[in-house]
Design a protein around this motif. Sequence first.
Motif, PDB file in Angstrom:
ATOM      1  N   HIS A 113      58.139-115.584 -47.321  1.00 34.67           N
ATOM      2  CA  HIS A 113      57.029-115.723 -46.386  1.00 34.67           C
ATOM      3  C   HIS A 113      55.967-116.524 -47.119  1.00 34.67           C
ATOM      4  O   HIS A 113      55.383-116.033 -48.081  1.00 34.67           O
ATOM      5  CB  HIS A 113      56.504-114.339 -46.002  1.00 34.67           C
ATOM      6  N   LYS A 116      52.505-115.242 -48.913  1.00 38.25           N
ATOM      7  CA  LYS A 116      52.571-113.808 -49.223  1.00 38.25           C
ATOM      8  C   LYS A 116      53.112-113.529 -50.620  1.00 38.25           C
ATOM      9  O   LYS A 116      52.495-112.858 -51.431  1.00 38.25           O
ATOM     10  CB  LYS A 116      53.455-113.082 -48.207  1.00 38.25           C
ATOM     11  N   ILE A 117      54.302-114.085 -50.867  1.00 42.53           N
ATOM     12  CA  ILE A 117      54.968-113.775 -52.124  1.00 42.53           C
ATOM     13  C   ILE A 117      54.175-114.288 -53.327  1.00 42.53           C
ATOM     14  O   ILE A 117      54.156-113.701 -54.392  1.00 42.53           O
ATOM     15  CB  ILE A 117      56.390-114.350 -52.135  1.00 42.53           C
ATOM     16  N   GLU A 119      51.175-114.286 -53.764  1.00 46.16           N
ATOM     17  CA  GLU A 119      50.038-113.443 -54.146  1.00 46.16           C
ATOM     18  C   GLU A 119      50.475-112.304 -55.054  1.00 46.16           C
ATOM     19  O   GLU A 119      49.662-111.616 -55.637  1.00 46.16           O
ATOM     20  CB  GLU A 119      49.392-112.839 -52.885  1.00 46.16           C
ATOM     21  N   GLN A 120      51.776-112.092 -55.120  1.00 41.68           N
ATOM     22  CA  GLN A 120      52.249-110.949 -55.896  1.00 41.68           C
ATOM     23  C   GLN A 120      52.307-111.253 -57.383  1.00 41.68           C
ATOM     24  O   GLN A 120      52.940-112.204 -57.799  1.00 41.68           O
ATOM     25  CB  GLN A 120      53.643-110.542 -55.434  1.00 41.68           C
TER      26      GLN A 120
END
Lengths: 191, 80
Positions: A113, A116-117, A119-120
């Motif tokens: 996505h 999203k990813i 940000e991890q």
Amino acid sequence: MSDQYVADLEAWVDEHGDALFSYALSRLRNPASAEDVVQETFLAAIRSSDGYFGKSSPRTWLIGILKHKIVDLIRKESREQPAQEIETMEEPEELFFDRKGHWRIKPVDWQVHPGKILEQKEFMDVLLQCLEHLPDRLHRLFVLRELEEMDTEEICKDLEITSTNLWVMLYRARMRLRGCLTENWFGGEPC
Amino acid sequence: MLTCKEVSKLVSESLDRDLPFRQRMAVQVHLMMCSMCRTYQKQTLQLRDAMRTCARREPSEPLSKDARQRIKNALKTAGK
């Protein structure tokens, strides 16, 4: 040089030291080298005759100096370890394709996505670990190209390689990294 | 007709230079027909995005206390 300027710089070691060190470490892999370039950056800052006069944020200014120090070091390391002929380098692409040039193992859709990813923290840690495992020469090249976003012509000149070699080596770095990410983050076959 | 191996290399190269028109077209034709190479192309772009995000990430590694002190001492000496 004013005492005030020295005192300001000392305060900046506390304020920006972590940012500079993280930046250097992600590009150089070796903590001792990263500490060295951070120190050189502050020493260059103290020597710069005009000093810092609020041209940009102090951190941006320091990172700008740090970038030069990192590229200088990468260039130096690259000269000390002269490039082998490209033909003698191992070819990861042989692992990924059969003799007819077909994929041996189907590339798996990462189902990412966008945004999203990224940000991890965990994903970034895996990515950095994969980057760390690249062979030295590929690592240096990939850092200049993808982290520093340097122009390919400039990299060729700096590292004294031909553009054909550059394209091949960047290709190999990307093949390895996507293999490493698939295996260690997306949980698929190492392809 | 290009093989997947050739396409994978050209897709990577297209991130570093503008491919000549004919090569670009040949890659496009292959990609239209090959979902594996399309997935690969998507991955290379995602990898580039990830690297750029990584390049701008927040500080994650602290500068050790020793190094901090060493740098401050070096600044004091240089400032004299």
